[in-house]
Design a protein around this motif. Structure first.
Motif, PDB file in Angstrom:
ATOM      1  N   THR A 139       0.821  -1.224   0.000  1.00  0.00           N
ATOM      2  CA  THR A 139       0.000   0.000   0.000  1.00  0.00           C
ATOM      3  C   THR A 139       0.850   1.268   0.000  1.00  0.00           C
ATOM      4  O   THR A 139       0.314   2.354   0.212  1.00  0.00           O
ATOM      5  N   TYR A 140       2.147   1.129  -0.241  1.00  0.00           N
ATOM      6  CA  TYR A 140       3.037   2.282  -0.116  1.00  0.00           C
ATOM      7  C   TYR A 140       3.516   2.777  -1.480  1.00  0.00           C
ATOM      8  O   TYR A 140       4.471   3.535  -1.579  1.00  0.00           O
ATOM      9  N   VAL A 141       2.836   2.362  -2.537  1.00  0.00           N
ATOM     10  CA  VAL A 141       3.307   2.675  -3.884  1.00  0.00           C
ATOM     11  C   VAL A 141       3.253   4.176  -4.171  1.00  0.00           C
ATOM     12  O   VAL A 141       4.157   4.734  -4.809  1.00  0.00           O
ATOM     13  N   LEU A 142       2.201   4.877  -3.700  1.00  0.00           N
ATOM     14  CA  LEU A 142       2.085   6.311  -3.973  1.00  0.00           C
ATOM     15  C   LEU A 142       3.187   7.098  -3.276  1.00  0.00           C
ATOM     16  O   LEU A 142       3.749   8.045  -3.861  1.00  0.00           O
ATOM     17  N   GLU A 143       3.525   6.702  -2.057  1.00  0.00           N
ATOM     18  CA  GLU A 143       4.597   7.394  -1.344  1.00  0.00           C
ATOM     19  C   GLU A 143       5.938   7.162  -2.030  1.00  0.00           C
ATOM     20  O   GLU A 143       6.762   8.082  -2.162  1.00  0.00           O
ATOM     21  N   ASN A 144       6.188   5.928  -2.481  1.00  0.00           N
ATOM     22  CA  ASN A 144       7.434   5.644  -3.205  1.00  0.00           C
ATOM     23  C   ASN A 144       7.486   6.399  -4.528  1.00  0.00           C
ATOM     24  O   ASN A 144       8.543   6.896  -4.933  1.00  0.00           O
ATOM     25  N   LEU A 145       6.337   6.488  -5.188  1.00  0.00           N
ATOM     26  CA  LEU A 145       6.280   7.230  -6.453  1.00  0.00           C
ATOM     27  C   LEU A 145       6.555   8.707  -6.224  1.00  0.00           C
ATOM     28  O   LEU A 145       7.254   9.353  -7.030  1.00  0.00           O
ATOM     29  N   LYS A 146       6.038   9.261  -5.124  1.00  0.00           N
ATOM     30  CA  LYS A 146       6.329  10.659  -4.802  1.00  0.00           C
ATOM     31  C   LYS A 146       7.814  10.863  -4.545  1.00  0.00           C
ATOM     32  O   LYS A 146       8.396  11.879  -4.953  1.00  0.00           O
ATOM     33  N   SER A 147       8.448   9.913  -3.879  1.00  0.00           N
ATOM     34  CA  SER A 147       9.885  10.010  -3.617  1.00  0.00           C
ATOM     35  C   SER A 147      10.677   9.986  -4.911  1.00  0.00           C
ATOM     36  O   SER A 147      11.671  10.713  -5.075  1.00  0.00           O
ATOM     37  N   VAL A 148      10.239   9.164  -5.857  1.00  0.00           N
ATOM     38  CA  VAL A 148      10.928   9.078  -7.144  1.00  0.00           C
ATOM     39  C   VAL A 148      10.762  10.371  -7.939  1.00  0.00           C
ATOM     40  O   VAL A 148      11.731  10.944  -8.452  1.00  0.00           O
ATOM     41  N   LEU A 149       9.536  10.860  -8.027  1.00  0.00           N
ATOM     42  CA  LEU A 149       9.261  12.066  -8.811  1.00  0.00           C
ATOM     43  C   LEU A 149       9.855  13.312  -8.158  1.00  0.00           C
ATOM     44  O   LEU A 149      10.148  14.294  -8.851  1.00  0.00           O
ATOM     45  N   ALA A 150      10.041  13.280  -6.846  1.00  0.00           N
ATOM     46  CA  ALA A 150      10.628  14.435  -6.154  1.00  0.00           C
ATOM     47  C   ALA A 150      12.078  14.658  -6.539  1.00  0.00           C
ATOM     48  O   ALA A 150      12.610  15.752  -6.346  1.00  0.00           O
ATOM     49  N   GLN A 151      12.728  13.661  -7.108  1.00  0.00           N
ATOM     50  CA  GLN A 151      14.129  13.776  -7.518  1.00  0.00           C
ATOM     51  C   GLN A 151      14.275  14.171  -8.989  1.00  0.00           C
ATOM     52  O   GLN A 151      15.294  13.881  -9.616  1.00  0.00           O
ATOM     53  N   ASN A 152      13.257  14.806  -9.532  1.00  0.00           N
ATOM     54  CA  ASN A 152      13.298  15.260 -10.933  1.00  0.00           C
ATOM     55  C   ASN A 152      13.525  14.083 -11.881  1.00  0.00           C
ATOM     56  O   ASN A 152      14.352  14.128 -12.790  1.00  0.00           O
ATOM     57  N   PHE A 153      12.787  13.008 -11.639  1.00  0.00           N
ATOM     58  CA  PHE A 153      12.992  11.758 -12.361  1.00  0.00           C
ATOM     59  C   PHE A 153      12.764  11.909 -13.857  1.00  0.00           C
ATOM     60  O   PHE A 153      13.456  11.282 -14.668  1.00  0.00           O
ATOM     61  N   PHE A 154      11.786  12.722 -14.265  1.00  0.00           N
ATOM     62  CA  PHE A 154      11.494  12.878 -15.689  1.00  0.00           C
ATOM     63  C   PHE A 154      12.655  13.547 -16.431  1.00  0.00           C
ATOM     64  O   PHE A 154      12.892  13.256 -17.613  1.00  0.00           O
ATOM     65  N   LYS A 155      13.386  14.423 -15.750  1.00  0.00           N
ATOM     66  CA  LYS A 155      14.564  15.028 -16.354  1.00  0.00           C
ATOM     67  C   LYS A 155      15.632  13.970 -16.629  1.00  0.00           C
ATOM     68  O   LYS A 155      16.245  13.945 -17.700  1.00  0.00           O
ATOM     69  N   PHE A 156      15.842  13.090 -15.671  1.00  0.00           N
ATOM     70  CA  PHE A 156      16.812  12.013 -15.854  1.00  0.00           C
ATOM     71  C   PHE A 156      16.333  11.049 -16.948  1.00  0.00           C
ATOM     72  O   PHE A 156      17.141  10.519 -17.717  1.00  0.00           O
ATOM     73  N   TYR A 157      15.041  10.826 -16.985  1.00  0.00           N
ATOM     74  CA  TYR A 157      14.450   9.980 -18.028  1.00  0.00           C
ATOM     75  C   TYR A 157      14.733  10.571 -19.408  1.00  0.00           C
ATOM     76  O   TYR A 157      15.111   9.850 -20.346  1.00  0.00           O
TER      77      TYR A 157
END
Length: 272
Positions: free
Chosen positions: A49-67
């Protein structure tokens, strides 16, 4: 009807084998839905049930820029590497020139040298050219690929008859025209196969960005995953989720190009 029934064991075997091959990917996705501390309590089979929190942690690191950085590097590197490999392979397969055999054997011999041995010299060269902390070294480093040259030489030798080239010359077509209008359509399966392999290698490249890029804004995905931690805690669940997201382009490419990949592998293994 009886023929289809007779193939049922084969279908069941292939299906079971495919499901078995997908287990690591499924496990990776499931682990990305838990808190990192829960990963040490046993094997996880059902989603957490922690997928949204993990996703927020990933996106908080400017993940789309690295993508985007990884996509730019992988697409440009793959395009140039495949083009250079195809042109060079065409030259070795269909042209006669002095020193051809020696040069080809030298290129093949470089396959026995681990890439890590040339990394120091490559870093020094990039530093001399002022390309450190840019994406250019990640692109140009894999353009001249010995495996690609070998692959295309073997494929063109077996798949492209000399008569096709001669007929093109009789029709007044230049060598560039022959390559663009005749050779490229014929070797399409090999081009797609090499594109998939080069894209995969470039997308997963970790060592070269590690030693050449210090600016966080230029990180590719393999480097960006290391940002999902703090001084006191490493968020392994968020890292696993980021890795799962990073496999999406690979799955899409191999899904659409699997038929051509098999044809290219089979065609490249036959020397006529």
């Amino acid at each position: 009807m009886s023929r289809a029934i007779g193939k049922l064991p084969v279908y069941f075997f292939v299906t079971a084998l495919s499901l078995f091959a997908l287990i690591p990917f499924y496990t990776m996705i499931i682990m990305g839905t838990y808190v990192s501390e829960d990963l040490y309590t046993g094997l996880k089979i059902w989603p957490g049930t922690y997928v949204l929190e993990n996703l927020k942690s990933v996106l908080a690191q400017n993940f789309f820029k690295f993508y985007l950085n990884s996509l730019v590097v992988a697409v440009v590197n793959t395009t140039l590497a495949v083009l250079v490999s195809a042109v060079t392979g065409f030259a070795f397969a269909k042209y006669q020139f002095k020193g051809k055999k020696t040069l080809y054997m030298f290129i093949i011999a470089t396959l026995m040298i681990p890439p890590q041995l040339g990394l120091v010299g490559f870093v020094v060269e990039m530093r001399y050219l002022g390309l450190v902390n840019t994406l250019y070294p990640l692109i140009i480093g894999g353009i001249a690929n010995a495996f690609g040259v070998f692959w295309m030489t073997q494929y063109i030798s077996s798949a492209v008859p000399n008569e096709i080239i001669e007929s093109g010359r009789m029709d007044g077509c230049s060598d560039i025209g022959i390559f663009a209008r005749i050779i490229l359509p014929v070797i399409r399966p090999a081009l797609i196969t090499l594109s998939l392999l080069f894209f995969l290698w470039s997308w997963n490249n970790y060592l070269t960005p590690l030693v050449l890029i210090n600016k966080e804004s230029l990180y590719t995905i393999p480097l960006a995953v290391s940002l999902l931690s703090s001084e006191y805690r490493t968020d392994y669940a968020a890292r696993i989720l980021a890795l799962a997201l990073s496999t999406i382009p690979i799955l899409i490419l191999f899904g659409f190009g699997s038929k051509h990949l098999i044809r290219g592998l089979v065609g490249g293994s036959i020397k006529g």
